[in-house]
Structure formats: structure tokens, C-alpha cells
Design a protein around this motif. Structure first.
Motif, PDB file in Angstrom:
ATOM      1  N   ARG A  50     -25.585 -38.623  20.122  1.00  0.00           N
ATOM      2  CA  ARG A  50     -26.310 -38.670  21.274  1.00  0.00           C
ATOM      3  C   ARG A  50     -26.149 -37.824  22.252  1.00  0.00           C
ATOM      4  N   SER A  51     -25.141 -38.148  22.723  1.00  0.00           N
ATOM      5  CA  SER A  51     -24.450 -37.476  23.678  1.00  0.00           C
ATOM      6  C   SER A  51     -24.259 -35.723  23.403  1.00  0.00           C
TER       7      SER A  51
ATOM      8  N   TYR B  17     -33.127 -32.945  28.083  1.00  0.00           N
ATOM      9  CA  TYR B  17     -31.853 -34.232  27.888  1.00  0.00           C
ATOM     10  C   TYR B  17     -31.285 -34.386  29.482  1.00  0.00           C
TER      11      TYR B  17
ATOM     12  N   TYR C  95     -27.267 -38.451  28.965  1.00  0.00           N
ATOM     13  CA  TYR C  95     -26.676 -37.571  27.815  1.00  0.00           C
ATOM     14  C   TYR C  95     -25.261 -37.184  28.051  1.00  0.00           C
TER      15      TYR C  95
ATOM     16  N   THR D 107     -22.300 -42.897  27.128  1.00  0.00           N
ATOM     17  CA  THR D 107     -23.251 -42.542  26.058  1.00  0.00           C
ATOM     18  C   THR D 107     -22.135 -41.853  25.074  1.00  0.00           C
TER      19      THR D 107
END
Length: 252
Positions: free
Chosen positions: A64-65, A47, A52, A57
Motif C-alpha cells: 500500500r505504501s 494518495y 501512504y 504503513t
């Protein structure tokens, strides 16, 4: 007595003589640990932190983060506490260390028992609701849920400085106050520090403070150090604390 022993004695003596000592710690204080998003860790091969762990984000796609944020918290929770943290906490208990200024966000100093800690990059183990600002500890919520949410339904975020954000003005002001008024600064486990953190030892030096650097190798700050001791922070701090205990009555 070896040259190394001379350095340990000289460093311990400066600590004992100082009326106010502060420590600046960075990524290299604990080998292999996730101390910041700049730490060298295999998790970041999967990642990319700059994507991320970016505030944009988190705002646009919080699930997603939190794939990275949640895994980072899990790794920190499972990690062993490096002895360097405990040794710094012991110096504080002995009245020999006033403040720790850290570029790390992993809460390890507090877990070790240090009480006066300025976290320039914030603390990933503390969470806030992005809707109502309710505060949580990472141990209080399920980070299996992506993203974790507040009881109001808002998305939680770590109280760490993410990419796209700046160190808070309050943290910088508190740090400068400590740095400008110290007699001795311990620079421990620091590598490639970014501004404004990198300037703090320079400010201390300009204000007459002595500098002790403890690092596995020389850094860009070594040139201002009154004493540079090459080695791992846990090893060198252990020798310094042992010398102090063997030569004073400051045992706790």
C-alpha cells in the motif's frame, strides 16, 4: 538601471565577496515538481502522503505504501530538470557556492551536478533494504513490483524521511556546522519551512552572515534578508549568474 537590476548587482557582488556561501532550497525552487511530500501535486490528491508515506504503513502494509512511493519516484524520473538546479551547480563549479542544504528529497541537485549537498529530508531515489540494509538506486530495481524487494527478500524503503520519522541527528549537525560558518546564505524557493529547517537562516544571521532571499513572494524569513528579490528562482539565479559572467573572469 532599474531597481531590480540594482538588486541583481548587489546580490552578485555579495556572492563574489563571500568566502563561504551556502544555499538553502525548498519546494518552490521548481514549480510543479515533487520535491517533498509537502509539495503541491495532484498525485497527493489520490494518495494522502500522511497515510501512504507513513513509516507505520510501510511496515504494516508495504504494498500500500509503495503505491504512492513508486508513483512519486516515477514522476521525479520523468520530470524535466529546472534551470535553477543547473545554475546552482554552476555557481559551485565557479567556486562561489560551498554547500547546498535542501529540504527536498528528489535528488535533482545531484543530477544537475552539485556535489556538496546536505539532504535534510533524505533522498527518495536511494533505497535500502529493511532487512539487511543493502543499498540500491531507484534505477536499479523494478518499482512496478509492489513492494520492491532486495535480493535477500526484504522489503525496500526509500532513504527519505517518512511521516512518523525525524530528520537524522547527523544531517542536523552537518547543517548547523555549515550554517554557523558561512558568510552568506542564499534562501531559495522556500515556503512554509518546518523546524529545524526554518531556524537555519536565523542561525546564519545571528552568526553575522548576510542573507539573500530569492522567492516568488515574501515569506516568514524575508524580515531578516539583506536582499530580497521577488521572482522565480530560475529567472533570478539566471540573471545573477549572467551578471557574474559579464563582470568577472570566472567562466567555467
Amino acid at each position: 538601471m532599474s531597481a531590480h537590476d540594482d538588486l541583481i548587482e548587489a546580490a552578485a557582488s555579495l556572492i563574489l565577496d563571500s568566502k563561504k556561501t551556502v544555499a538553502l532550497t525548498g519546494d518552490a525552487i521548481a514549480k510543479g515538481a515533487i520535491t517533498s511530500f509537502n509539495a503541491d501535486n495532484r498525485l497527493f490528491n489520490k494518495y494522502d502522503p500522511e497515510e501512504y508515506a507513513h513509516i507505520a504503513t510501510l511496515q504494516k502494509n508495504p504494498a500500500r505504501s509503495w503505491m504512492l512511493l513508486g508513483n512519486t519516484i516515477k514522476v521525479i524520473q520523468k520530470s524535466e530538470l529546472d534551470p535553477a538546479y543547473l545554475l546552482l551547480a554552476e555557481l559551485e563549479k565557479k567556486g562561489l557556492l560551498a554547500t547546498i542544504i535542501t529540504n527536498n528529497f528528489d535528488n535533482r541537485h545531484q543530477v544537475a551536478g552539485s556535489r556538496n549537498v546536505i539532504e535534510l529530508q533524505g533522498n527518495i531515489m536511494n533505497l535500502s533494504c529493511m532487512n539487511c540494509n543493502e543499498k540500491y538506486s531507484a534505477t536499479e530495481v523494478s518499482i512496478e513490483e509492489l513492494p520492491p524487494r532486495c535480493k535477500c527478500g526484504g522489503v525496500l524503503r526509500p532513504d527519505a524521511v517518512l511521516f512518523g520519522e525525524k530528520i537524522t541527528f547527523e544531517a542536523v549537525v552537518k547543517t548547523r556546522e555549515e550554517v554557523e560558518n558561512c558568510e552568506l546564505m542564499l534562501v531559495i524557493g522556500t515556503g512554509e519551512l518546518m523546524q529545524p529547517v526554518a531556524s537555519m537562516p536565523l542561525i546564519a544571521n545571528e552568526n553575522g552572515a548576510k542573507i539573500i532571499e530569492i522567492n516568488p513572494e515574501k515569506t516568514i524569513l524575508t524580515f531578516i534578508a539583506d536582499i530580497f528579490i521577488e521572482g522565480t528562482p530560475s529567472e533570478i539565479l539566471g540573471e545573477i549568474v549572467k551578471w557574474i559572467e559579464n563582470n568577472t573572469e570566472l567562466n567555467v
